[in-house]
Design a protein around this motif. Structure first.
Motif, PDB file in Angstrom:
ATOM      1  N   ALA A 220    -113.748  -4.285  13.368  1.00 41.90           N
ATOM      2  CA  ALA A 220    -114.330  -3.832  14.633  1.00 41.90           C
ATOM      3  C   ALA A 220    -113.212  -3.768  15.683  1.00 41.90           C
ATOM      4  CB  ALA A 220    -115.422  -4.801  15.077  1.00 41.90           C
ATOM      5  N   TYR A 221    -113.508  -3.178  16.834  1.00 38.31           N
ATOM      6  CA  TYR A 221    -112.509  -3.035  17.893  1.00 38.31           C
ATOM      7  C   TYR A 221    -112.948  -3.764  19.155  1.00 38.31           C
ATOM      8  CZ  TYR A 221    -110.116   0.522  15.194  1.00 38.31           C
ATOM      9  OH  TYR A 221    -109.423   1.178  14.210  1.00 38.31           O
ATOM     10  N   ARG A 222    -111.956  -4.261  19.900  1.00 40.98           N
ATOM     11  CA  ARG A 222    -112.170  -4.845  21.228  1.00 40.98           C
ATOM     12  C   ARG A 222    -111.470  -3.944  22.239  1.00 40.98           C
ATOM     13  NH1 ARG A 222    -114.205  -9.757  22.234  1.00 40.98           N
ATOM     14  NH2 ARG A 222    -114.379 -11.235  20.531  1.00 40.98           N
ATOM     15  N   HIS A 223    -112.138  -3.729  23.372  1.00 35.33           N
ATOM     16  CA  HIS A 223    -111.530  -2.963  24.460  1.00 35.33           C
ATOM     17  C   HIS A 223    -110.621  -3.904  25.243  1.00 35.33           C
ATOM     18  CE1 HIS A 223    -114.039   0.712  24.329  1.00 35.33           C
ATOM     19  NE2 HIS A 223    -114.890  -0.104  23.732  1.00 35.33           N
ATOM     20  N   LEU A 224    -109.363  -3.521  25.380  1.00 32.61           N
ATOM     21  CA  LEU A 224    -108.388  -4.344  26.090  1.00 32.61           C
ATOM     22  C   LEU A 224    -107.715  -3.538  27.187  1.00 32.61           C
ATOM     23  CD1 LEU A 224    -106.645  -6.039  23.027  1.00 32.61           C
ATOM     24  CD2 LEU A 224    -108.485  -6.970  24.428  1.00 32.61           C
ATOM     25  N   ARG A 225    -107.421  -4.203  28.300  1.00 28.31           N
ATOM     26  CA  ARG A 225    -106.613  -3.613  29.362  1.00 28.31           C
ATOM     27  C   ARG A 225    -105.216  -4.204  29.217  1.00 28.31           C
ATOM     28  NH1 ARG A 225    -109.698  -2.905  34.161  1.00 28.31           N
ATOM     29  NH2 ARG A 225    -110.144  -0.999  33.018  1.00 28.31           N
ATOM     30  N   TRP A 226    -104.246  -3.337  28.893  1.00 28.45           N
ATOM     31  CA  TRP A 226    -102.871  -3.744  28.603  1.00 28.45           C
ATOM     32  C   TRP A 226    -101.990  -3.563  29.827  1.00 28.45           C
ATOM     33  CZ3 TRP A 226    -101.392  -5.440  23.738  1.00 28.45           C
ATOM     34  CH2 TRP A 226    -102.321  -5.251  22.705  1.00 28.45           C
ATOM     35  N   THR A 227    -101.101  -4.522  30.059  1.00 27.58           N
ATOM     36  CA  THR A 227    -100.017  -4.395  31.023  1.00 27.58           C
ATOM     37  C   THR A 227     -98.739  -4.693  30.263  1.00 27.58           C
ATOM     38  OG1 THR A 227    -101.444  -5.098  32.830  1.00 27.58           O
ATOM     39  CG2 THR A 227     -99.055  -5.194  33.211  1.00 27.58           C
ATOM     40  N   LEU A 228     -97.772  -3.775  30.347  1.00 27.30           N
ATOM     41  CA  LEU A 228     -96.521  -3.897  29.588  1.00 27.30           C
ATOM     42  C   LEU A 228     -95.334  -3.851  30.541  1.00 27.30           C
ATOM     43  CD1 LEU A 228     -98.453  -1.462  27.984  1.00 27.30           C
ATOM     44  CD2 LEU A 228     -97.094  -2.509  26.207  1.00 27.30           C
ATOM     45  N   TRP A 229     -94.318  -4.663  30.269  1.00 25.66           N
ATOM     46  CA  TRP A 229     -93.103  -4.685  31.092  1.00 25.66           C
ATOM     47  C   TRP A 229     -91.946  -5.224  30.254  1.00 25.66           C
ATOM     48  CZ3 TRP A 229     -96.700  -8.395  30.883  1.00 25.66           C
ATOM     49  CH2 TRP A 229     -96.282  -9.717  30.775  1.00 25.66           C
ATOM     50  N   THR A 230     -90.727  -5.011  30.743  1.00 27.87           N
ATOM     51  CA  THR A 230     -89.543  -5.556  30.078  1.00 27.87           C
ATOM     52  C   THR A 230     -88.792  -6.453  31.050  1.00 27.87           C
ATOM     53  OG1 THR A 230     -88.212  -3.659  30.726  1.00 27.87           O
ATOM     54  CG2 THR A 230     -89.217  -3.572  28.551  1.00 27.87           C
ATOM     55  N   MET A 231     -88.120  -7.446  30.487  1.00 22.25           N
ATOM     56  CA  MET A 231     -87.263  -8.345  31.266  1.00 22.25           C
ATOM     57  C   MET A 231     -86.050  -8.655  30.420  1.00 22.25           C
ATOM     58  SD  MET A 231     -90.043 -10.970  33.026  1.00 22.25           S
ATOM     59  CE  MET A 231     -89.306 -12.318  32.207  1.00 22.25           C
ATOM     60  N   PRO A 232     -84.887  -8.191  30.724  1.00 21.80           N
ATOM     61  CA  PRO A 232     -84.542  -7.160  31.700  1.00 21.80           C
ATOM     62  C   PRO A 232     -84.878  -5.780  31.137  1.00 21.80           C
ATOM     63  CG  PRO A 232     -82.592  -7.797  30.487  1.00 21.80           C
ATOM     64  CD  PRO A 232     -83.721  -8.680  30.001  1.00 21.80           C
TER      65      PRO A 232
ATOM     66  N   ALA B  83     -92.569   1.686  29.429  1.00 23.75           N
ATOM     67  CA  ALA B  83     -92.190   0.342  29.893  1.00 23.75           C
ATOM     68  C   ALA B  83     -90.815  -0.033  29.365  1.00 23.75           C
ATOM     69  CB  ALA B  83     -93.231  -0.688  29.448  1.00 23.75           C
ATOM     70  N   GLY B  84     -90.546   0.307  28.116  1.00 24.55           N
ATOM     71  CA  GLY B  84     -89.250  -0.011  27.532  1.00 24.55           C
ATOM     72  C   GLY B  84     -88.113   0.774  28.156  1.00 24.55           C
ATOM     73  N   ALA B  85     -88.360   2.043  28.462  1.00 24.76           N
ATOM     74  CA  ALA B  85     -87.303   2.899  29.002  1.00 24.76           C
ATOM     75  C   ALA B  85     -87.045   2.648  30.485  1.00 24.76           C
ATOM     76  CB  ALA B  85     -87.663   4.362  28.780  1.00 24.76           C
TER      77      ALA B  85
END
Length: 183
Positions: free
Chosen positions: A114-126, A95-97
């Motif tokens: 403990a752990y939580r299951h997460l769905r990650w969305t990553l982006w950069t601006m700009p 996402a960074g590159a």
């Protein structure tokens, strides 16, 4: 050190102390975005290109128990389940590159250990800027899918589950077979 680097995507700017700790303060130029990030139920954070956490929204405290500034300056990979670190680190780097959004599922360690299951969305601006990461808790969906598989295997019947929040229906292999759908 990024002195006073503006993190406009979250409505905050960060200043670093001599120890390198991030101190996040609202940026008045983007106050509406700060209000949006503060009120959202999903985990939102900004990361440096190396995966170091610059800022988080209040949902972090509610969802995983970390106090306001506790994750600042830590590597996101250090808070991720060991089995998921490579995938999340790869998504952060891509996402960074590229500047293109990336998604992955990874478990985040809570303050309790403990752990939580997460769905990650990553982006950069700009592209090439700070990395924005939005995470949605999918722990219940993962748990229901696991329980459905176990129940279906043990009972030899077709089972399904419905995630009410998302409307996603999960079907067991037996249910797919009974309905004539590919497994």
């Amino acid at each position: 050190m990024d002195q006073g680097r503006d993190i406009r995507s979250t409505g905050c700017q960060t200043r670093h102390t001599s120890r390198g700790d991030g101190i996040v303060t609202p940026d008045p130029a983007v106050a509406p975005m700060a209000d949006f990030a503060t009120g959202m139920p999903w985990l939102l954070c900004t990361l440096k290109a190396d995966g170091r956490i610059l800022s988080t929204n209040p949902a972090w405290q509610a969802a995983v128990g970390w106090r306001d500034a506790e994750p600042f300056g830590r590597m996101i990979a250090d808070l991720t389940h060991p089995d998921d670190r490579a995938g999340l680190s790869r998504a952060v780097a891509e996402a960074g590159a590229s500047g293109s959004p990336r998604s992955t599922d990874a478990r985040l360690r809570m303050a309790t250990g403990a752990y939580r299951h997460l769905r990650w969305t990553l982006w950069t601006m700009p592209p090439g800027g700070v990395i924005n990461a939005l995470a949605v808790d999918i722990s219940d969906v993962v748990r229901m899918a696991f329980e459905g598989r176990v129940l279906g295997q043990a009972s030899h019947i077709g089972v399904w589950d419905l995630a009410r929040e998302t409307g996603i229906v999960g079907w067991s292999a037996q249910a797919r077979t009974l309905l004539g759908c590919p497994a």
